[in-house]
Design a protein around this motif. Structure first.
Motif, mmCIF file in Angstrom:
data_model
loop_
_atom_site.group_PDB
_atom_site.id
_atom_site.type_symbol
_atom_site.label_atom_id
_atom_site.label_comp_id
_atom_site.label_asym_id
_atom_site.label_seq_id
_atom_site.Cartn_x
_atom_site.Cartn_y
_atom_site.Cartn_z
ATOM 1 N N UNK A 142 0.830 -1.211 0.000
ATOM 2 C CA UNK A 142 0.000 0.000 0.000
ATOM 3 C C UNK A 142 0.860 1.254 0.000
ATOM 4 N N UNK A 143 1.930 1.243 0.790
ATOM 5 C CA UNK A 143 2.821 2.402 0.830
ATOM 6 C C UNK A 143 3.458 2.676 -0.517
ATOM 7 N N UNK A 144 3.888 1.618 -1.187
ATOM 8 C CA UNK A 144 4.455 1.781 -2.532
ATOM 9 C C UNK A 144 3.390 2.230 -3.527
ATOM 10 N N UNK A 145 2.150 1.933 -3.219
ATOM 11 C CA UNK A 145 1.049 2.325 -4.092
ATOM 12 C C UNK A 145 0.890 3.826 -4.238
ATOM 13 N N UNK A 146 1.430 4.593 -3.296
ATOM 14 C CA UNK A 146 1.367 6.049 -3.428
ATOM 15 C C UNK A 146 2.245 6.531 -4.572
ATOM 16 N N UNK A 147 3.175 5.693 -4.998
ATOM 17 C CA UNK A 147 4.083 6.085 -6.068
ATOM 18 C C UNK A 147 3.726 5.472 -7.418
ATOM 19 N N UNK A 176 -3.044 -2.457 -5.669
ATOM 20 C CA UNK A 176 -3.958 -3.482 -6.199
ATOM 21 C C UNK A 176 -3.522 -4.859 -5.699
ATOM 22 N N UNK A 177 -2.225 -5.121 -5.729
ATOM 23 C CA UNK A 177 -1.719 -6.389 -5.195
ATOM 24 C C UNK A 177 -2.030 -6.498 -3.709
ATOM 25 N N UNK A 184 -12.561 2.932 -0.987
ATOM 26 C CA UNK A 184 -13.038 4.312 -0.924
ATOM 27 C C UNK A 184 -12.155 5.227 -1.767
ATOM 28 N N UNK A 185 -10.859 4.930 -1.827
ATOM 29 C CA UNK A 185 -9.971 5.706 -2.686
ATOM 30 C C UNK A 185 -10.349 5.532 -4.156
ATOM 31 N N UNK A 186 -10.664 4.321 -4.551
ATOM 32 C CA UNK A 186 -11.097 4.081 -5.929
ATOM 33 C C UNK A 186 -12.385 4.854 -6.216
ATOM 34 N N UNK A 211 -4.033 13.214 0.657
ATOM 35 C CA UNK A 211 -3.751 13.476 2.078
ATOM 36 C C UNK A 211 -4.518 12.487 2.954
ATOM 37 N N UNK A 212 -5.773 12.239 2.623
ATOM 38 C CA UNK A 212 -6.585 11.280 3.377
ATOM 39 C C UNK A 212 -5.972 9.889 3.313
ATOM 40 N N UNK A 213 -5.507 9.479 2.150
ATOM 41 C CA UNK A 213 -4.887 8.165 1.992
ATOM 42 C C UNK A 213 -3.608 8.040 2.806
ATOM 43 N N UNK A 214 -2.782 9.085 2.775
ATOM 44 C CA UNK A 214 -1.549 9.073 3.565
ATOM 45 C C UNK A 214 -1.890 8.997 5.058
#
Length: 117
Positions: A27-32, A38-39, A69-71, A95-98
């Motif tokens: 998930x953290x890598x997903x910000x980039x 998705x994985x 919710x992000x999607x 910001x909410x996701x972070x």
């Protein structure tokens, strides 16, 4: 034939925490790049059914809700981009996701459950 893995000396709770650690990293890598999230959500959906630890279950649920919710809000922001408000929506969503990611990681490190409602 299915083979049982030998987890000598490793408790089920530790295994579930290891899966959660991998998921949080994805998930953290997903910000980039987005694809790793998705994985991560696929792992959440698969492993949540086998989860016996209520703390681990709450983290799986927390991460899945964050993803979906992000999607949802990303799609709404995509429509709103045409009226320029969508760009602001994307910034707020990021910001909410972070925030959700950091809150989850901190609770994970402290072995605390996440709210499931």
């Amino acid at each position: 034939m299915s083979q049982e893995l030998d987890h000598t000396g490793v408790s089920r709770r530790e295994l579930e925490r290891n899966v959660l650690l991998v998921t949080y990293v994805l998930y953290g890598l997903g910000f980039f790049n987005g694809l790793t999230a998705v994985a991560g959500v696929i792992i959440n959906h698969v492993k949540m059914r086998d989860c016996r630890d209520p703390v681990a279950y709450s983290h799986h649920r927390w991460l899945m809700r964050t993803f979906w919710f992000t999607v949802l809000w990303s799609l709404i922001c995509l429509v709103l981009v045409y009226v320029v408000v969508g760009f602001l929506g994307y910034a707020i969503l990021w910001v909410w996701g972070v925030y959700r990611f950091i809150r989850g990681v901190l609770a994970f490190a402290e072995h605390r459950a996440m709210p499931t409602a």
